[in-house]
Design a protein around this motif. Structure first.
Motif, mmCIF file in Angstrom:
data_model
loop_
_atom_site.group_PDB
_atom_site.id
_atom_site.type_symbol
_atom_site.label_atom_id
_atom_site.label_comp_id
_atom_site.label_asym_id
_atom_site.label_seq_id
_atom_site.Cartn_x
_atom_site.Cartn_y
_atom_site.Cartn_z
ATOM 1 N N TYR A 87 0.853 -1.175 0.000
ATOM 2 C CA TYR A 87 0.000 0.000 0.000
ATOM 3 C C TYR A 87 0.890 1.226 0.000
ATOM 4 O O TYR A 87 2.097 1.138 0.239
ATOM 5 C CB TYR A 87 -0.973 -0.007 1.195
ATOM 6 N N TRP A 88 0.310 2.374 -0.298
ATOM 7 C CA TRP A 88 1.063 3.622 -0.383
ATOM 8 C C TRP A 88 0.518 4.607 0.628
ATOM 9 O O TRP A 88 -0.674 4.596 0.945
ATOM 10 C CB TRP A 88 0.947 4.218 -1.785
ATOM 11 N N THR A 101 -5.446 11.618 -12.095
ATOM 12 C CA THR A 101 -6.457 10.832 -11.384
ATOM 13 C C THR A 101 -6.220 9.340 -11.601
ATOM 14 O O THR A 101 -6.388 8.549 -10.681
ATOM 15 C CB THR A 101 -7.879 11.219 -11.833
ATOM 16 N N ILE A 114 -3.249 8.078 -9.346
ATOM 17 C CA ILE A 114 -3.664 8.007 -7.938
ATOM 18 C C ILE A 114 -4.632 6.840 -7.747
ATOM 19 O O ILE A 114 -4.518 6.079 -6.782
ATOM 20 C CB ILE A 114 -4.311 9.339 -7.486
ATOM 21 N N ALA A 115 -5.576 6.678 -8.658
ATOM 22 C CA ALA A 115 -6.565 5.596 -8.551
ATOM 23 C C ALA A 115 -5.914 4.218 -8.629
ATOM 24 O O ALA A 115 -6.419 3.260 -8.036
ATOM 25 C CB ALA A 115 -7.625 5.742 -9.642
ATOM 26 N N LEU A 138 -3.155 3.321 -7.293
ATOM 27 C CA LEU A 138 -2.442 3.012 -6.051
ATOM 28 C C LEU A 138 -3.430 2.565 -4.982
ATOM 29 O O LEU A 138 -4.559 3.045 -4.942
ATOM 30 C CB LEU A 138 -1.720 4.253 -5.517
ATOM 31 N N ASN A 139 -2.990 1.714 -4.111
ATOM 32 C CA ASN A 139 -3.753 1.418 -2.903
ATOM 33 C C ASN A 139 -3.314 2.465 -1.870
ATOM 34 O O ASN A 139 -2.592 2.175 -0.925
ATOM 35 C CB ASN A 139 -3.468 -0.003 -2.423
ATOM 36 N N LEU A 140 -3.708 3.725 -2.118
ATOM 37 C CA LEU A 140 -3.289 4.854 -1.286
ATOM 38 C C LEU A 140 -4.164 4.925 -0.047
ATOM 39 O O LEU A 140 -5.396 4.996 -0.150
ATOM 40 C CB LEU A 140 -3.377 6.159 -2.078
ATOM 41 N N GLU A 166 -8.044 5.811 2.385
ATOM 42 C CA GLU A 166 -8.806 5.935 1.140
ATOM 43 C C GLU A 166 -9.345 7.342 0.939
ATOM 44 O O GLU A 166 -9.445 7.822 -0.186
ATOM 45 C CB GLU A 166 -9.952 4.922 1.119
ATOM 46 N N SER A 173 -7.091 9.566 -0.993
ATOM 47 C CA SER A 173 -7.069 9.219 -2.413
ATOM 48 C C SER A 173 -8.206 9.941 -3.135
ATOM 49 O O SER A 173 -8.006 10.533 -4.203
ATOM 50 C CB SER A 173 -7.198 7.701 -2.587
ATOM 51 N N THR A 174 -9.383 9.925 -2.545
ATOM 52 C CA THR A 174 -10.541 10.619 -3.132
ATOM 53 C C THR A 174 -10.309 12.128 -3.168
ATOM 54 O O THR A 174 -10.575 12.779 -4.184
ATOM 55 C CB THR A 174 -11.816 10.293 -2.319
ATOM 56 N N ARG A 232 -7.794 12.926 -5.996
ATOM 57 C CA ARG A 232 -8.385 12.786 -7.330
ATOM 58 C C ARG A 232 -9.347 13.935 -7.624
ATOM 59 O O ARG A 232 -9.333 14.491 -8.726
ATOM 60 C CB ARG A 232 -9.074 11.424 -7.476
#
Length: 143
Positions: free
Chosen positions: A29-30, A114, A117-118, A120-122, A125, A128-129, A132
Motif C-alpha cells: 500500500y502507499w 487521477t 492516484i486511482a 495506487l492502494n493509497l 482511502e 485518495s478521493t 483525485r
C-alpha cells in the motif's frame, strides 16, 4: 488527541512523492509522507517539515492545508499541500527506518493524474478521493 501531519509533495516536474509500504503477509500500500506531531514541535507545520527531512531528506515548502480528517485510531490527521525542491531517500533518518519489523519503505514518484492516484492502494482511502477530486478541479498544480 494525537495529531498526525502529512505532505502531498509536488516536485519540480509536477509529480508527487509517495511512500510504498511492503510488509510481510499483506498487500503493498502507499502513504503520503509524514508522521506524528511531537511535543518538541512548535507547530504542526514545523512537525511536517521535520518529517519531510527525516523521511526523504527533503527540502519542503508548505503551500496550504489541503484536508483534515480523523483516522480509525481517533487521531486527527492534517494533509498539507507542499512543494519539495530537493530530496535524497538514501539520506533519510527517520527512526522507523531502523526497525526491522516495519517492513520495506520505497519512495516513488508518480504523475499527478487521477488515473495514477486511482491505481495506487493509497491509504487512507479518503485522501485518495480528495487528491483525485483536487486534480480534476485543477487545484493542485495552480500554485
Amino acid at each position: 488527541m494525537k495529531q498526525r501531519v502529512r505532505a502531498v509533495l509536488i516536485t519540480p516536474r509536477n509529480t508527487t512523492l509517495v511512500m510504498k509500504r511492503v510488509r510481510p503477509g499483506s498487500d503493498p500500500y502507499w502513504v503520503i509522507v509524514g508522521g506524528g506531531v511531537e511535543e518538541t514541535d512548535a507547530t504542526r507545520e514545523d512537525a511536517l517539515l521535520r518529517e519531510v527531512r527525516e523521511e526523504i531528506a527533503g527540502d519542503g515548502e508548505i503551500i496550504r492545508l489541503l484536508h483534515e480528517m480523523e483516522n480509525a485510531k481517533g487521531e486527527k490527521e492534517y494533509f498539507y499541500l507542499a512543494r519539495v525542491h530537493t530530496w535524497d531517500f538514501a539520506d533519510r533518518t527517520g527512526p522507523e527506518f531502523a526497525r526491522d519489523d516495519r517492513g520495506e519503505y520505497v519512495l516513488e514518484e508518480i504523475p499527478l493524474t487521477t488515473k495514477a492516484i486511482a491505481n495506487l492502494n493509497l491509504l487512507p482511502e479518503e485522501i485518495s478521493t480528495v487528491l483525485r477530486d483536487a486534480i480534476e478541479r485543477g487545484d493542485l498544480l495552480a500554485l
